[in-house]
Design a protein around this motif. Structure first.
Motif, PDB file in Angstrom:
ATOM      1  N   THR A  14       0.848  -1.192   0.000  1.00  0.00           N
ATOM      2  CA  THR A  14       0.000   0.000   0.000  1.00  0.00           C
ATOM      3  C   THR A  14       0.878   1.235   0.000  1.00  0.00           C
ATOM      4  O   THR A  14       1.879   1.287   0.709  1.00  0.00           O
ATOM      5  CB  THR A  14      -0.895   0.005   1.247  1.00  0.00           C
ATOM      6  N   ASP A  18      -1.952   6.355   0.799  1.00  0.00           N
ATOM      7  CA  ASP A  18      -3.193   5.611   1.045  1.00  0.00           C
ATOM      8  C   ASP A  18      -3.261   5.094   2.473  1.00  0.00           C
ATOM      9  O   ASP A  18      -4.317   5.118   3.107  1.00  0.00           O
ATOM     10  CB  ASP A  18      -3.325   4.435   0.072  1.00  0.00           C
ATOM     11  N   GLU A  19      -2.129   4.622   2.980  1.00  0.00           N
ATOM     12  CA  GLU A  19      -2.101   4.121   4.362  1.00  0.00           C
ATOM     13  C   GLU A  19      -2.357   5.253   5.356  1.00  0.00           C
ATOM     14  O   GLU A  19      -3.127   5.098   6.300  1.00  0.00           O
ATOM     15  CB  GLU A  19      -0.753   3.468   4.636  1.00  0.00           C
ATOM     16  N   ALA A  22      -6.048   6.201   5.333  1.00  0.00           N
ATOM     17  CA  ALA A  22      -6.878   5.231   6.057  1.00  0.00           C
ATOM     18  C   ALA A  22      -6.753   5.422   7.562  1.00  0.00           C
ATOM     19  O   ALA A  22      -7.750   5.349   8.295  1.00  0.00           O
ATOM     20  CB  ALA A  22      -6.489   3.810   5.660  1.00  0.00           C
ATOM     21  N   ARG A  23      -5.528   5.690   8.035  1.00  0.00           N
ATOM     22  CA  ARG A  23      -5.342   5.909   9.472  1.00  0.00           C
ATOM     23  C   ARG A  23      -5.997   7.203   9.928  1.00  0.00           C
ATOM     24  O   ARG A  23      -6.551   7.277  11.023  1.00  0.00           O
ATOM     25  CB  ARG A  23      -3.859   5.903   9.817  1.00  0.00           C
ATOM     26  N   LYS A  26      -9.715   6.555  10.348  1.00  0.00           N
ATOM     27  CA  LYS A  26      -9.993   5.855  11.613  1.00  0.00           C
ATOM     28  C   LYS A  26      -9.968   6.833  12.785  1.00  0.00           C
ATOM     29  O   LYS A  26     -10.831   6.789  13.668  1.00  0.00           O
ATOM     30  CB  LYS A  26      -8.950   4.763  11.862  1.00  0.00           C
TER      31      LYS A  26
END
Length: 97
Positions: A14, A18-19, A22-23, A26
């Motif tokens: 990834t 993008d990572e 995503a974090r 969250k």
């Protein structure tokens, strides 16, 4: 003549952007739940107010832990594309003079 092996884009890890995105999602979701807990503290009567208050106090800790956890997919090597692999031996690397 053998057909060259094609590379799979799914073998790539990834991307950092993008990572990170995503974090951040969250973390933002957890902070949204915290805001709901804070709002619930104003409308919840009596001792029941401790439940959303506890959520508002404890949730940031878990949100930071979840946001700082990097998911490792277990892939260590990326497949090289077949077009970059040598099709024949290089005469300079075989040790012949």
């Amino acid at each position: 003549m053998p057909k060259p092996q094609t590379s799979a884009i799914t073998s790539l890890p990834t991307s950092p952007d993008d990572e990170r995105r995503a974090r951040m999602i969250k973390y933002a979701a957890a902070m949204g739940v915290r805001m709901i807990c804070i709002g619930a503290c104003f409308v919840t009567p009596g001792w029941w107010m401790l439940i959303p208050a506890l959520g508002a106090i404890v949730l940031p800790y878990f949100a930071v832990i979840a946001a700082n956890t990097v998911v490792n997919t277990g892939r260590t090597a990326v497949e090289r594309p077949g077009a970059l692999l040598p099709l024949r031996d290089d005469p300079f690397s075989s040790g012949r003079a």
